[in-house]
Structures are given as structure tokens and as C-alpha cells.
Design an enzyme around this catalytic site. Sequence first.
Site, PDB file in Angstrom:
ATOM      1  N   HIS A   1      59.172 -16.688 161.079  1.00 48.35           N
ATOM      2  CA  HIS A   1      57.808 -16.238 161.351  1.00 48.35           C
ATOM      3  C   HIS A   1      56.876 -17.412 161.096  1.00 48.35           C
ATOM      4  O   HIS A   1      56.984 -18.073 160.071  1.00 48.35           O
ATOM      5  CB  HIS A   1      57.488 -15.056 160.429  1.00 48.35           C
ATOM      6  CG  HIS A   1      56.237 -14.319 160.797  1.00 48.35           C
ATOM      7  ND1 HIS A   1      54.985 -14.883 160.695  1.00 48.35           N
ATOM      8  CD2 HIS A   1      56.049 -13.065 161.261  1.00 48.35           C
ATOM      9  CE1 HIS A   1      54.082 -13.990 161.090  1.00 48.35           C
ATOM     10  NE2 HIS A   1      54.694 -12.886 161.443  1.00 48.35           N
TER      11      HIS A   1
ATOM     12  N   ARG B   1      45.992 -13.522 163.577  1.00 49.77           N
ATOM     13  CA  ARG B   1      45.739 -14.242 164.840  1.00 49.77           C
ATOM     14  C   ARG B   1      45.310 -13.276 165.936  1.00 49.77           C
ATOM     15  O   ARG B   1      44.425 -13.595 166.723  1.00 49.77           O
ATOM     16  CB  ARG B   1      46.986 -15.033 165.240  1.00 49.77           C
ATOM     17  CG  ARG B   1      47.147 -16.309 164.417  1.00 49.77           C
ATOM     18  CD  ARG B   1      48.488 -16.988 164.665  1.00 49.77           C
ATOM     19  NE  ARG B   1      49.572 -16.259 164.005  1.00 49.77           N
ATOM     20  CZ  ARG B   1      50.763 -16.059 164.516  1.00 49.77           C
ATOM     21  NH1 ARG B   1      51.041 -16.513 165.727  1.00 49.77           N
ATOM     22  NH2 ARG B   1      51.687 -15.406 163.853  1.00 49.77           N
TER      23      ARG B   1
END
Lengths: 259, 602
Positions: free
Chosen positions: B236, B256
Site C-alpha cells: 500500500h 487522496r
Amino acid sequence: MAQVTMRVWRGDANGGDFERYTVEQNEGEVVLDVIHRIQATEAPDLACRWNCKAGKCGSCAAEINGKPRLMCMTRLDQLPEGEVTVTPMRTFPIIRDLVTDVSFNFQMAAKVPALLPPPMPAEGYRMYQEDVERSQEFRKCIECFMCQDVCHVIRDHEENKAHYAGPRFFIRYAELEMHPLDTNDRRDLIREDMGLGYCNITKCCTEVCPEHIKITDNAIIPLKERVVDAHYDPVAWLGRKIRRRTKRSASDAAVQPAP
Amino acid sequence: MTYEHHDYDVLIIGAGGAGLRAAIEVQQRGLRVAVITKSLLGKAHTVMAEGGMAAAMGNVYPEDNWQVHFRDTMRGGKYLNNYRMAELHAKEAPERVQELEQWGALFDRTKDGKISQRDFGGHRYARLAHVGDRTGLELIRTLQQKVVSMGTDVFMEHKVLTLIHDSEGRVAGCVAYQRPTGEFVTFAAKAVVLATGGAGRSWKFTSNSWEGTGDGHAMALWAGAELIDMECIQFHPTGMVWPLSVRGLLVTEGVRGDGGVLRNSEGQRFMFNYVADMFRAETADSEEEADKWYDDHSAGRRPPELLPRDEVARAINTEVKAGRGSPHGGVYLDIGSRRSAEFIRRRLPSMYHQFMELAGVDITKESMEIGPTCHYIMGGVKVDADTAATSVPGLFAAGEVAGGMHGANRLGGNSLSDLIVFGRRAGMGAADFVEGYQGSPRLDEAAVNAAVEESLAPFEREEGENPYDIQRDLQEMMQANVGIIRTRSELEYAISELDSFTERVKNIKVKGGRAYNPGWNLATDLPAMISVSKCVARGAVLREESRGGHTREDFPQASAEFATFNFAHSSPAKRWDGEIVTERSALLEMPGELKALLEEGH
């Protein structure tokens, strides 16, 4: 290299005692880090529960310097200097070392009557954010059971566990009561079998909640109000009204809640 | 020896999203079902999923549909996926998500009262049903409460050592021990569903808890099933890097999705420099264009920060290697300068608290330091998409332990939906199998005794190694040699090292008794960790290309030749310390109408 001395309770249902471990301590570490270091070096059989190490699963609750805390979210540099004492949660029976038998909570969970929603329309339910937010607060609960641990109704009164659900389940009941889809009525159950009346709102549970759920203000007090409302019936109401009129005294008046 | 014994129709190993969803399905069919979990109920790694679950409900963008979701999943997986799993997943996820609301889940809402959906990397439209940044907790709690209300038997804090067969080669149950007492228990069942999650615990910097030791992967291998795509590991892009104590801890992609951007030490939004050709047409080429997209997806193309995870993780790795990293070896993730403090605290409450309490960083004002962390294994047990059946009769697998759904790289949000789609299908598959079952399962007693004896051997040795030392060395070795960027010499070194780890595990000495002894528990996890690590390293050395969650420094491009098959691992000796055989296994041929979806120039 900085070092820290941990005073950890070790034992089982037959008794136990504190053991001291002096281990390395690095910048930013939490209590669970040094417990893990003790396991990896001196005491591989030191029992503790943990999973996420991020404050999201609620597995690693223990009493740190006498207060219920998540070991993974308690930074050593924010504790007072000197030895750190770690003990298992006191309200639950000991299994080993820092691990307790929390099955009381699973028994209480099994008694909760499930959500009873209306049939789902083909396009799904419509609910509005302001309607789901109240219950969402309670669904933040990570089931660390520290609110149960600190609750004085059961902390030193084993006998109360038979008829007292405790703060974790009061927020569960509040969640269901305030759930926009629920049609189940649990108010008699909450009053008669779950012991809501034993809670005298000392807010100890709210203080220890790692998710900052306002257990007392947002769940227990509204739940008490609902349960009392449900208990209302015309005859009892008349009875209370008459009694209040005839028996009102200074001391009675003093305990009347604010309107 | 005789042990505590239980009989069921279906046994489910693992109590995360997939296991609980499978249990609901089996129980609704009126069969006897038990769930076995290493931890307490409700603590599974599913709670760590933050951002949401992907389902093309079209609540925010009505133009979204299963076809687009299917295409996104296949592109994200670099076409290594089992297409049928990706198809079923895209078609069924909306219904599975809505069903959760009947059981009490409360998702965040749109203005008109529907389930709100959030943007995530690799998804063309805002598609993730979510509850702030604690969606995994909502999923686990909803399923847990449903299971409890149905009265399903749950065996908590039980570690399964191995599956046991009957004389006909069918799976007949398993042998386990109770962690609180150390006592052994046997379970006989007509079908077993593996729902044990991932294997990320074998890496040093990982978002996985102690449970992610690949138990189900390994048990399937030892039972005669095949593991595929094991080289495909998802790092990740955004794990915490500081303080060291929380290195690897997950920072949701939702940061994000909600407007957060990545910057290097020079303050540059470097992701614009890392847009692969495959994604160029749909990715913004200026900050101005990217910033318009958040509010209106038709006003600009996607920001490059929302490329699939493998792309972003590699870019961060490159920036750090080029000397443009943060002081602690990561890069910066900034949302504080881009969104209001109120917005951040409402949308990302867990992230706010996590950084405030563990790192002393106020993310509404300061940037986060982040870097890649081992998060998810795309590889897993080879299954039939429709039934979740493995090649071993009576054995099923769903969730992270199953392979194929995500191909070479999983899109964020596709994991939680995977759990409920294939958890249900595994439950159906197992129930159908039980209904056609003849006879009653009989455990091979010799196999039970052998497993018990092997697990107790570390107590018997006069001398030996501390299991924690072996685990630490394994994690460091895998991190260094089978990490995010790989090369032949390091992989070959890892393969030979794993043989010596095998010998070290045979020489473990455990101190103390059997009751709640984490050292012993770890000793019983290590054989699975070794088996799984071997498959990962073998797949990685054989796949001479870079694709998704498998990046080779010596073969930096994807190769057409490798696009047509998975590497499948099996264990002829059916033992953790036995030889592993690896073969090519051709991908399923995709029907023309699905192929056409991939070729459409969306």
C-alpha cells in the site's frame, strides 16, 4: 539508549504477582511496543491480546497505572516518569497475565433483539445523514470493553452481572432505538432485564472511551428518558400525579428533575 | 488420544468479512455451521479497512455500472485476474452492500438519502460505500451482529493447526487448540470454508496484525489445493513511517480520494511524472486540471495520485531512492493545505486521531510522512469463481485467502466487496456440497495425532531457538529480498534462506505452559509463514516481468508472454516442510462480450 521499567501482573485464576522487566525504549513507542519487546526477549509466554495496533480493534485494553487504556494508543513519553504498571482489566475473570475472560460481553450481545427493519424497497432504503448520525456515533464502538471494566456497577459487584448489560450495551440499545429503520421495541427489556436503572450517570465510561463516544450524555440519558416514557400509562401517571401533589415536601421538590 | 470433539455440516475458518458472510449463508440454509477464529469475534483484520467498499450503485455518478467496474478491476489487476470472479464481483457487489443495511449497517448518505460513494484509486467513478474512514469496522460489526442474532456457533481464540481428510481424500474437518487453555479440539465437517485472510506478517513493514500468517493459504496447500499469483503482493503506498513503532500502519487511500496529494522534499507533486502509458488518456496532466476533477469528474481528468496502488507505491519508492524523500524515508501526503480542518475531521476522523495521538502530527495543518507498507496478498487458493470451490473436494475459500479476483494488483475498495460477494458464494457452494454429500465425515485419527504431536514438539526439546527470533529474521529477510522491487539474485538468495528457516523452525524451543502462551502460538504459526513465503519467492523468481504487485528490477516491463498464465504452486508431500512444485496454469478464456468491454476506449 533509553530504558523503561515495566511492572507487569503475571498469573492466572489461581493468583499471581507483579514482575519487573527493564527494557529498551525508543522514541514514540507505546506500551504495547515494550510488552512485545518483553515477549520477544525475556518472557515469550507473557500473555496479552492485540490485533491491529492502531486503536481500531479494541483488543489490547488493560489497566495502565491503574487506568483502563488501550496499550497500542498509550505513548510511554506521555506517562509520568518512572515505572509503568500494567494490570489486566479488573472487572473480568483472569485467564492469564493481561488476558481476561470477556465472555460476559458476548453473552450480553447475544441477548440484544436484532434490528427489525421494514422490507427493503427495490432501490434500497432512503435515510438522511442527519438521521443516521446519532446511531453512527455508537457504531464507532471498537468493543474494547473498557467502559464495562470501569463501570462501578459491575467492577466490584460480580452479582450485578446477571442483570446489568453495562455501558457498551446501553450504547448498542441506544443505537438500535435511534436507528432510522428499526421497528423493534426493546424498552421493557432494557428497563427490566438490562438494568439501565442501576446506572447513576457517574460518566466513568465516557471518560475512558477511546472513541470519545459520549456514552452517558448521548446514549444512557436519552435511553433512560425513553424507557420512562414507555413506562407511562394513564393510571400510573395519575397515581404519580396525586402522590406528588399530596406528598410534596422540600426534600421531594429538591430531587425533581429540571423540566 | 481423544479430544473435545464437535460435528458440523460446514466449518468456517476465519471470522473476518468473508467468513462471517459465508456463515450467514450456510445458517440461512438450515445447516449446522461453526465459525472458528484465532481472536475474539469482531477483531478480524477487516476492521483495518478504512476507505470503503466498491460497488457500482451509481448513487453519485449514475453513469456508473457493473461493466465499468469490471473494466476498472481488470485494468487494475493488469489482466491477470480470473475474469469470472471480476465479473461476478462487479455485478453482485451493489446488492451485497444494500443487504448490509437490512442488518443494521449505517453508511454515510448522499443529499437525497442514498448510500454515499467516495472516489478511490483506479475506480473511474466515485464508487466506495463508506462510513467516514472506518468502513471495515462497520462491515465486521454488521456481520458479527447478524451472526450473533442467528445463534451461529463461534469458537473464539481457537487456532486451527491443519485440515484433516477422510480415507477418500475429501476434507473431513480440522484439528485446533484453544488458546486460553492450550487444549486440543477436533472438528468434523462435510465442508470447510477457508476465510483466513492474508499473509503480510512475513514482512517487516506491514499493516497486518499478528493473525496475518497465511494459515489458510498454507492449509490449502498442505491439503492438496493450488495457490496462484503468490508473487503478487500489494504494498500500500501510504503507510506511516514515523515513529518507528507505527511504521507500516495504514493511512487510508481516502485521504487522496478526498483531495490529499503527494509531494517530495522539494515540494513537487511528483505523481505527474509517473503516469504509465496505460493510464495516460484518463489522467490529468496539470495540477489545475486535476484539482477541478474532485468536484466534477467531467471538468477534468483524474489526479495521478489516484492511479492504482502499485503505480503509486513504485513512484514513492523511486522518489525516495532518488534522494527526494522525507527525513524518515518516506514522502509527504498533504491534505491540510487543501481542505478545511472541519472537512478533514469529519471525513477522516480515524486518521486525524491516529496521527495526533501516535505521531503528534495535526493533519489539518501539517503533512503526513508516508511510505509503502505490505498490505495485501492478491495471490491465494485457486477457486472456481461461481462456487468458491478449490480442487480438493469439500474445501472452499473466500476473501483474501482466495486468489484470482484481483489479478496482479487489487484496487482499493475491492477487498471489502470481495468479502461479501465471495463470502456468500462460498457459503452457497459449501451448502450445495453438503446437500449432495453421501455418508458422514470421519477424521483420520493418525493425522490428528501427528498434528498434535508436531505442535507440542517445541515443548519437548531440551534446547532450541526462540520463535520470536525466527519471526524477526524471516520478516527482515523477506522485506530485504522479496520486497517491493525484486531482482533474480535476491530472490534466489531468499529461496535458499527459506530452506534454512525450515530447519530453524524444526528446532524451536518454547518456554512456559500451553495456556495462552503467545510464544507457542507463534511457533504454530511459523510453518504456514514459511510455506507461504516459499510460494511467494518462487513465483517472484519465475515471473520474469513487472506486473502489478510484482516488480522486477531486472525485468522492468510487462511481457505479453507472461500475460496468459498464473504460476500455480502445490505440495505433493502435503507437508509444510515438503517440496513445492510450481507450474504454469493458463488464464480462463474471456468471452468476447467481456473482452469488448476492456477494449472500449472509456
